[in-house]
Design an enzyme around this catalytic site. Structure first.
Site, mmCIF file in Angstrom:
data_model
loop_
_atom_site.group_PDB
_atom_site.id
_atom_site.type_symbol
_atom_site.label_atom_id
_atom_site.label_comp_id
_atom_site.label_asym_id
_atom_site.label_seq_id
_atom_site.Cartn_x
_atom_site.Cartn_y
_atom_site.Cartn_z
ATOM 1 N N GLY A 1 5.062 9.713 0.935
ATOM 2 C CA GLY A 1 4.049 10.757 1.102
ATOM 3 C C GLY A 1 2.824 10.213 1.806
ATOM 4 N N GLY B 1 -4.266 7.370 2.914
ATOM 5 C CA GLY B 1 -3.199 6.376 2.858
ATOM 6 C C GLY B 1 -1.832 6.985 3.056
ATOM 7 N N ILE B 2 -0.886 6.103 3.434
ATOM 8 C CA ILE B 2 0.510 6.537 3.462
ATOM 9 C C ILE B 2 1.265 5.647 2.486
ATOM 10 C CG2 ILE B 2 0.612 7.606 5.731
ATOM 11 C CD1 ILE B 2 1.539 4.985 6.896
ATOM 12 N N VAL B 3 2.286 6.228 1.842
ATOM 13 C CA VAL B 3 2.963 5.509 0.766
ATOM 14 C C VAL B 3 4.458 5.464 1.070
ATOM 15 C CG1 VAL B 3 3.409 5.475 -1.725
ATOM 16 C CG2 VAL B 3 1.220 6.332 -0.878
ATOM 17 N N LYS C 1 1.265 1.398 -0.932
ATOM 18 C CA LYS C 1 0.318 2.304 -0.270
ATOM 19 C C LYS C 1 -0.408 1.523 0.822
ATOM 20 C CE LYS C 1 -3.829 5.043 -1.311
ATOM 21 N NZ LYS C 1 -4.458 5.848 -2.348
ATOM 22 N N GLY D 1 -1.575 10.855 2.090
ATOM 23 C CA GLY D 1 -2.788 11.541 1.673
ATOM 24 C C GLY D 1 -3.789 11.445 2.800
ATOM 25 N N ASP E 1 -11.040 12.427 -8.522
ATOM 26 C CA ASP E 1 -10.114 13.126 -7.612
ATOM 27 C C ASP E 1 -8.817 13.466 -8.339
ATOM 28 O OD1 ASP E 1 -9.300 14.357 -5.301
ATOM 29 O OD2 ASP E 1 -8.726 12.513 -4.265
HETATM 30 N N1 LIG Z 1 3.186 4.554 -7.177
HETATM 31 C C1 LIG Z 1 3.654 5.664 -6.583
HETATM 32 N N2 LIG Z 1 4.916 6.084 -6.787
HETATM 33 C C2 LIG Z 1 5.378 7.214 -6.194
HETATM 34 N N3 LIG Z 1 4.641 8.026 -5.398
HETATM 35 C C3 LIG Z 1 3.360 7.666 -5.156
HETATM 36 C C4 LIG Z 1 2.802 6.478 -5.729
HETATM 37 N N4 LIG Z 1 1.496 6.399 -5.334
HETATM 38 C C5 LIG Z 1 1.261 7.483 -4.553
HETATM 39 N N5 LIG Z 1 2.368 8.244 -4.435
HETATM 40 C C6 LIG Z 1 2.467 9.515 -3.667
HETATM 41 O O1 LIG Z 1 2.048 9.277 -2.328
HETATM 42 C C7 LIG Z 1 1.200 10.323 -1.845
HETATM 43 C C8 LIG Z 1 -0.084 9.779 -1.228
HETATM 44 O O2 LIG Z 1 -0.734 8.884 -2.136
HETATM 45 P P1 LIG Z 1 -2.292 8.872 -2.448
HETATM 46 O O3 LIG Z 1 -2.634 10.184 -3.088
HETATM 47 O O4 LIG Z 1 -2.608 7.677 -3.256
HETATM 48 O O5 LIG Z 1 -2.929 8.762 -1.004
HETATM 49 P P2 LIG Z 1 -4.419 9.177 -0.586
HETATM 50 O O6 LIG Z 1 -4.534 9.100 0.883
HETATM 51 O O7 LIG Z 1 -5.376 8.335 -1.359
HETATM 52 O O8 LIG Z 1 -4.436 10.699 -1.065
HETATM 53 P P3 LIG Z 1 -5.616 11.752 -1.188
HETATM 54 O O9 LIG Z 1 -5.513 12.631 0.019
HETATM 55 O O10 LIG Z 1 -5.202 12.473 -2.452
HETATM 56 O O11 LIG Z 1 -6.900 11.053 -1.341
HETATM 57 C C9 LIG Z 1 0.941 11.251 -3.019
HETATM 58 O O12 LIG Z 1 1.685 12.423 -2.814
HETATM 59 C C10 LIG Z 1 1.482 10.551 -4.244
HETATM 60 O O13 LIG Z 1 2.131 11.476 -5.108
#
Ligand SMILES: Nc1ncnc2c1ncn2[C@@H]1O[C@H](COP(=O)(O)OP(=O)(O)OP(=O)(O)O)[C@@H](O)[C@H]1O
Length: 432
Positions: free
Chosen positions: A40, A45-47, A62, A42, A159
């Protein structure tokens, strides 16, 4: 199925694989981790799911791209590293490793975490059946336990939303994404700030954003998380967002039309004239009853009673985490004594320090906190130096890090005694 579909799907799979390789280049850490599939993305970040060659386990990695490029990205990265590195709680996603690789627009930071199977978003919207109250209570209780650990240390997540609450198929829930987490401190705000309407754009995702953030009131504290959990609790019951605003003004409108015009005391706390005028433009709105706002059959009075207290528009009157856990709704499911870990004091100190650092200082600490995963020495362009070129190590709190290694999937920081990392101890919590 059209005859061209399999060939077309093969092309898409191939593109996805190539994108994965492009997105997740682990440098020398590639000996330890192999990216398997993208999970996914956000805003920051990308995960991906990855294989850990040392432990033979699946992990989530991430990537925060260009983490040193702007103060916002640097602060988000450092907050997430610092809040997670000493935290050990069953309802908070554990950090296993942190490394960095050089990039063209600043370094990339990679956070290695336990892999979770999905998120609360998938649980809520993955089935057409309403969630039963046993499951809702089980999930809510775990959110609250994780939150009690943070709030007891004065840390607000800021958040919380369903996609940041990760869930396994056995129902185990863990809070993730600490890029907005902050030590809860009363914030100074200038009178009648011209830009106040837009000041909180980047704190909390809109449908979960508390009125004190939307209305721009001076006190931002752990109460913002209770508001978000109230919205999430209602969303689990309704299977739709409770307050689905799409911009700041429509978010304010949707809250006011359901919960009524804020009281006089709260209106006085709004420092921004434009916001006050906007709220007044709706005239005097009265609040709907909670069984109109959340029209479920049969009505669960205890659930609605708790939601009403979590969604009190006045943050000073909103229920806190400790009283939430003692509410009848929770107690009817969890009347037992649990032994709770306590957040180590170091986390609090580190979180406080992060907020006062300049861009240069933030970047220097990321360089220290995340081990270099590249054979080449990181060029100066990949990280920033302080103007004087001096080390900013003195900005770090006691026990701060100078690199990290992984061992038995625990994260150890060079300056620390590993035995002290979980030294927060435990407290007995009793639901009487
Ligand atoms: N440990 C993990 N295991 C499985 N999925 C995860 C994990 N960490 C994050 N994800 C998934 O990856 C996606 C992006 O992660 P995250 O929300 O940390 O990124 P972000 O860029 O900080 O997001 P945001 O836009 O919410 O600030 C989310 O949909 C989350 O459900």
């Amino acid at each position: 199925m059209p005859t061209y579909a399999p060939g077309f799907n093969r092309i898409l799979d191939d593109l996805a694989r190539r994108q994965l390789v492009l997105d997740f280049q682990f440098g020398s850490a590639g000996a330890s981790y192999e990216a398997v599939r993208s999970i996914g993305a956000g805003a920051f970040g990308i995960v991906c799911e990855a294989h850990d060659n040392n432990t033979q386990e699946k992990v989530a990695i991430k990537k925060i791209g260009h983490a040193s490029a702007t103060p916002t990205l640097s602060r988000r990265s450092l907050r997430e590293i610092r809040v997670l590195r000493y935290i050990r709680h069953p309802n908070i996603v554990p950090l296993r490793d942190v490394f960095r690789t050089p990039g063209t627009v600043g370094m990339n930071v990679y956070l290695v975490m336990d892999l979770m199977e999905g998120s609360l978003h998938h649980v809520i919207y993955g089935s057409t059946e309403p969630l039963d109250y046993d499951l809702i209570a089980h999930l809510l209780y775990q959110i609250l336990r994780g939150l009690r650990y943070l709030h007891t240390a004065g840390i607000a997540h800021r958040d919380l939303k369903p996609s940041n609450l990760l869930v396994n198929s056995d129902g185990h829930l863990r809070i993730a994404d600490f890029g907005m987490a902050k030590l809860a401190m009363p914030e100074h705000m200038d009178e009648a700030d011209e830009h106040c309407f837009y000041m909180t754009q980047h704190i909390a995702t809109l449908p979960y954003r508390a009125p004190e953030l939307l209305f721009v009131m001076p006190e931002h504290s752990t109460a913002v998380d209770i508001w978000a959990v109230g919205c999430i609790f209602a969303e689990m019951i309704l299977r739709r967002e409770l307050f689905p605003g799409r911009n700041v003004t429509s978010q304010i409108k949707v809250i006011i039309t359901q919960l009524g015009t804020p009281g006089k005391e709260q209106m006085r706390m709004i420092k921004c004239e434009r916001t006050r005028q906007f709220i007044q433009s709706f005239g005097e709105q009265s609040s709907l009853n909670w069984d109109q706002i959340i029209p479920t059959r049969p009505t669960n009075d205890e659930a609605l009673g708790l939601i009403a207290q979590m969604l009190n528009m006045n943050p000073y009157q909103r229920i806190d985490i400790h009283r939430t856990l003692q509410h009848e709704f929770i107690r009817s499911y969890f009347p037992i004594v649990t032994t709770e870990p306590v957040c180590p004091f170091k986390v609090k100190m580190d979180m406080a320090a992060v907020e006062s650092l300049s861009h240069e200082q933030l970047v220097e600490l990321i360089l220290k906190d995340a081990r270099a995963a590249d054979d080449e020495v990181l060029s100066l362009n990949d990280g920033l130096q302080t103007a004087s070129g001096e080390s900013t190590a003195s900005y770090m709190s006691e026990g701060s890090v100078s690199g990290c290694q992984t061992e038995n999937s625990e994260i150890y920081f060079n300056n620390d005694n590993p035995n002290e990392q979980n030294s927060g101890g435990t407290i007995e919590i009793t639901n009487l």
